[in-house]
Design an enzyme around this catalytic site. Structure first.
Site, PDB file in Angstrom:
ATOM      1  N   HIS A   7       0.811  -1.220   0.000  1.00 47.96           N
ATOM      2  CA  HIS A   7       0.000   0.000   0.000  1.00 47.96           C
ATOM      3  C   HIS A   7       0.841   1.265   0.000  1.00 47.96           C
ATOM      4  CE1 HIS A   7      -3.405  -2.622   0.890  1.00 47.96           C
ATOM      5  NE2 HIS A   7      -4.157  -1.619   0.495  1.00 47.96           N
ATOM      6  N   GLY A   8       2.026   1.202   0.531  1.00 53.16           N
ATOM      7  CA  GLY A   8       2.853   2.403   0.531  1.00 53.16           C
ATOM      8  C   GLY A   8       4.185   2.150   1.191  1.00 53.16           C
TER       9      GLY A   8
END
Lengths: 470, 384
Positions: A320-321
């Site tokens: 996700h990041g």
């Protein structure tokens, strides 16, 4: 370019529809590819070459799966895709953390130039890996033309924010595209409008409240404001992402493709295990098929299963990041899955349904705090939820925002009787059958929603999109 | 059944095409522009550099969003839904009173609750005004201070409860007290307009504007012209009211100005307004005085009578907030700071200072910096 933008709605989409439906079926795939390249090049003009180039290379590699070195070629394909993802998405993270470590050890920092993240790389990388693995394992036939492969990777509805379409989901649809009758275009249009409404009206109403509360320094936040912020963010991200997925699925239907569902009323889940069967479903199934099962899944004893689960959720969080908060968020969810598997589900199942749902929602909500803030902010924010701090700075929430938020709250919990697939199927049948008058009235209602969304977009400068940056 | 689905799809696709068709002028339909101030986006020219840096794309998105030909219709729709369904207004400084009376929030606050003026500096300015008055009198020039009532004063009973009670000695009290102390003559039009409001058939102030109506301003216009004409011994051209037109407020007028700026699809105020239609009564060798009017936005409705250029000298000017000078004719506007203001006063025959009662924040809008030079400049002129 995002779907909920004026340029997409007023220029790109009408021109695409005109070109697509005025072209013979044989050439429609080319129209999709052409517009998809344009779509990506608009927002990432440099990286379009990277996307096409890496796709050519990857396609060539997968064409070698007939050779005796097919294992090596599969390894090369995975290495190529994961390598590019790691470089573009995580280089800055690793470099930054290495320098932090060097600082602690009094070693001089190494200089580096920040790497820019190509839009949608997290999504199309997974699709490429899916193609390679499915073809390698012989689950699906390889595509015989590069143009078809490029179409699978670059199709604009799912290019930058999913749903992550596994090759097996669409392989037959691409290969048999010329037999398509495009009978689902009107339901597709309705689905797109519903998604646009969820994004522009509902998600943005929650987002506006989140932003207003975020403007208050964390140290000045009251307990009630902290709760409102966390709750609003939980629904913002749901409507933001599920709305975008609806638009993608709708656009897919318009162009003759059936993409998998991505959300199924996640906030009515009764445990975290179920939550992940309802939230970002295409990521969950991808992780299950291409990571969890290859790692051994639950076949090697409970402790190995726990390690596999934690590994999957660690990678899912990191996907996700490139930040510690996403890693912690992933591990946080993974931990609850392990607890539930170990003993939690046995206890939970004895409790009333609403208690199970409340537990799940509470865990998810705390998870969103970790997800949405960096670690230091999250550590400062979380205690606010469990204190009794009165309000010192007033945050005004308009009646309009309140109205749409209540609408959103109700909408998020109406999935008790049907799955999302059945629900939409009922809606399509209901809205497009029966008397002409009824159908026409529903059509007018849908068009009114479309125009209202459009007018909201043009009058407001506020239109954040959380998953765009992944 | 299948056909109906296809018809729906084609109709929806056409709907999506409408903004593009408007943009390319394929649909020859008039779009009424929005009211209010908007920032115009500049068009970035295409180059490979601007393409690869995404500047061109971002600029095109901004330009499209701000300049979409179809935009006014969409904005009105959005504003109408927000107003009718959610009771929300897209406007700064907006206050809704009782019975759908609209007010300026800042003027309502100036009336009840805020002091914006500095008493000491205002006292100094008013003393200088008194001196200016003396000098102008010696030089045979007309001078008049006019205070039209703000709508917030005249319709204070329609303000929301929390704004009704005056909790302070407000700027208007301060200004009029200082004018009284200095012995300056001024027209406080509050009582006059109270009377008009009670007796006139047509509104002098409308429910949905913050300024007086064209009809309301017309009473002050006539009073000003009569007063100047009398001062110059009835040597000026005069106007007479030929007739009144009665209609819903005109878009180009200041009537319903707040309502117009809300940019709604449907009118809120359905009142009929009166619009005076003047005719010039010319005099042979009529004297056309050069009139300098330093005024706030209330003066626009007087300027909008379109008769002043036939009565005033063409060099007459309206110094809007003492910032921008508008000619009575069609000459382009000028910045007051770039004008020879002393010369303007020296060559003027009449000076009018018009400021509504609760719009005194910032008063006298910079004139205090020039007033000494103006007085000195006037003193150099021969007495009359």
């Amino acid at each position: 370019m995002v779907f909920s933008s004026i340029i997409f709605l007023a220029v790109f989409l009408p021109l695409f529809l005109l070109s697509f439906y005025s072209t013979p079926t044989t050439y429609k795939k080319w129209i999709i590819s052409f517009f998809s390249i344009l779509f990506y090049a608009w927002g990432a003009p440099v990286f379009i070459f990277f996307l096409i180039g890496s796709s050519i290379l990857d396609y060539w590699i997968t064409r070698q799966f007939n050779s005796v070195y097919k294992k090596w070629f599969l390894g090369s394909s995975i290495l190529l895709n994961v390598g590019l993802l790691v470089y573009f998405k995580y280089f800055n993270f690793f470099a930054n953390n290495t320098n932090t470590l060097f600082n602690l050890l009094d070693i001089p920092e190494f200089p580096y130039q920040e790497v820019i993240l190509p839009i949608g790389i997290s999504f199309f990388t997974f699709q490429k890996i899916s193609y390679s693995v499915d073809v390698y394992e012989g689950k699906n036939k390889p595509l015989s033309h590069f143009s078809d492969y490029l179409l699978y990777i670059i199709m604009f509805p799912q290019l930058i924010a999913g749903p992550i379409v596994r090759y097996k989901d669409v392989s037959l649809q691409i290969q048999n595209f010329n037999l398509n009758k495009f009978t689902e275009k009107t339901p597709g249009l309705y689905r797109f409008i519903i998604g646009l409404f969820k994004k522009v009206i509902i998600a943005n109403s929650f987002a506006f409240v989140v932003e207003q509360i975020n403007a208050v320094p964390i140290e000045s936040l009251s307990t009630s404001q902290a709760w409102i912020s966390a709750l609003a963010y939980s629904f913002q991200i749901y409507y933001d992402f599920s709305g975008y997925s609806d638009m993608a699925i709708g656009l897919g239907l318009i162009m003759g493709f059936s993409f998998p569902e991505n959300f199924n009323f996640p906030y009515i889940a009764k445990n975290i295990t179920e939550f992940w069967q309802r939230w970002h479903i295409t990521l969950g199934t991808w992780m299950r098929d291409y990571l969890y099962i290859p790692l051994g899944g639950n076949k090697n004893g409970k402790y190995r299963t726990y390690v596999n689960l934690l590994t999957v959720f660690f990678i899912s969080g990191f996907w996700h990041g490139a930040n510690w908060n996403f890693i912690f968020w992933g591990l946080f969810h993974g931990s609850f899955l392990i607890i539930e598997r170990a003993f939690g589900l046995k206890i939970l199942n004895k409790l009333p349904s609403f208690v199970q749902m409340a537990y799940t929602f509470f865990v998810v909500l705390i998870g969103w705090v970790l997800f949405s803030k960096d670690m230091s902010q999250a550590m400062e924010f979380l205690p606010k939820l469990f204190s009794n701090i009165p309000e010192s700075q007033e945050v005004l929430i308009s009646f309009k925002s309140k109205f749409w938020m209540v609408f959103g709250l109700i909408g998020a919990f109406i999935g008790f009787s049907h799955t999302i697939t059945v629900g939409f199927s009922h809606f399509y049948t209901w809205s497009l059958s029966g008397s002409y008058l009824k159908q026409s009235l529903i059509f007018i209602g849908m068009m009114a929603i479309l125009v209202y969304c459009f007018s909201t977009l043009i009058t407001s400068g506020f239109n954040p999109f959380i998953y765009y940056r992944f | 059944m299948k056909n109906l689905k296809n018809i729906f799809f084609v109709a929806a696709a056409f709907l999506l095409f409408i903004p593009l068709l408007y943009q390319l002028d394929f649909l020859n339909l008039k779009v009424y522009p929005l009211k209010g101030a908007f920032e115009k986006q500049t068009n970035e020219s295409f180059s490979w550099d601007t393409w690869f840096s995404k500047d061109w794309q971002e600029n095109k998105q901004d330009v499209l969003k701000s300049d979409l030909n179809f935009k006014p219709n969409l904005v009105r729709l959005q504003h109408q839904v927000d107003y009718s369904v959610f009771g929300e207004y897209h406007m700064h400084n907006f206050l809704e009173g009782k019975n759908k009376y609209f007010f300026s929030k800042s003027w309502a606050k100036s009336r009840c609750c805020n002091n914006d003026l500095n008493a000491d500096s205002l006292q100094i300015f008013v003393k200088k005004l008194a001196r200016l008055n003396q000098v102008l009198e010696q030089k045979g020039k007309y001078f008049q201070i006019i205070i039209p009532p703000s709508k917030e004063e005249l319709f204070s009973n329609q303000l929301p409860e929390e704004f009704q009670t005056i909790q302070i000695k407000n700027d208007y009290h301060l200004y009029t007290n200082l004018l009284d102390e200095s012995g300056l003559q001024y027209w406080d039009l509050l009582n006059k307009y109270k009377q008009i409001q009670d007796t006139a058939t047509y509104p002098a102030y409308s429910k949905t504007s913050v300024h007086w109506t064209t009809y309301g301003a017309h009473f002050t216009l006539l009073q000003i012209l009569d007063s100047i004409n009398l001062f110059f011994n009835n040597t000026m051209n005069q106007i007479e009211i030929k007739k009144f037109d009665y209609e819903k407020f005109r878009n180009e007028s200041s009537d319903g100005d707040y309502e117009q700026t809300l940019n709604l699809m449907y009118r809120i105020d359905q009142t009929t307004f009166a619009y005076p239609f003047y005719e010039l009564k010319p005099q042979e060798n009529a004297f056309k005085p050069k009139v300098l009017t330093i005024g706030d936005s209330f003066y626009w409705a007087i300027k909008g009578s379109w008769m002043l250029d036939k009565i005033y000298h063409k060099e007459s000017k309206y110094l809007y907030y003492y910032s921008t000078a508008y000619s009575v004719g069609s000459a382009p506007s000028l910045k007051v700071s770039e004008m020879d203001i002393v010369k303007e006063f020296q060559t003027a025959d009449a000076i009018i200072l018009l400021n509504s009662s609760h719009n005194l924040e910032g008063f006298p809008f910079g004139m205090e910096n020039d007033i000494d030079a103006i007085i000195s400049g006037l003193e150099t002129l021969p007495n009359k």
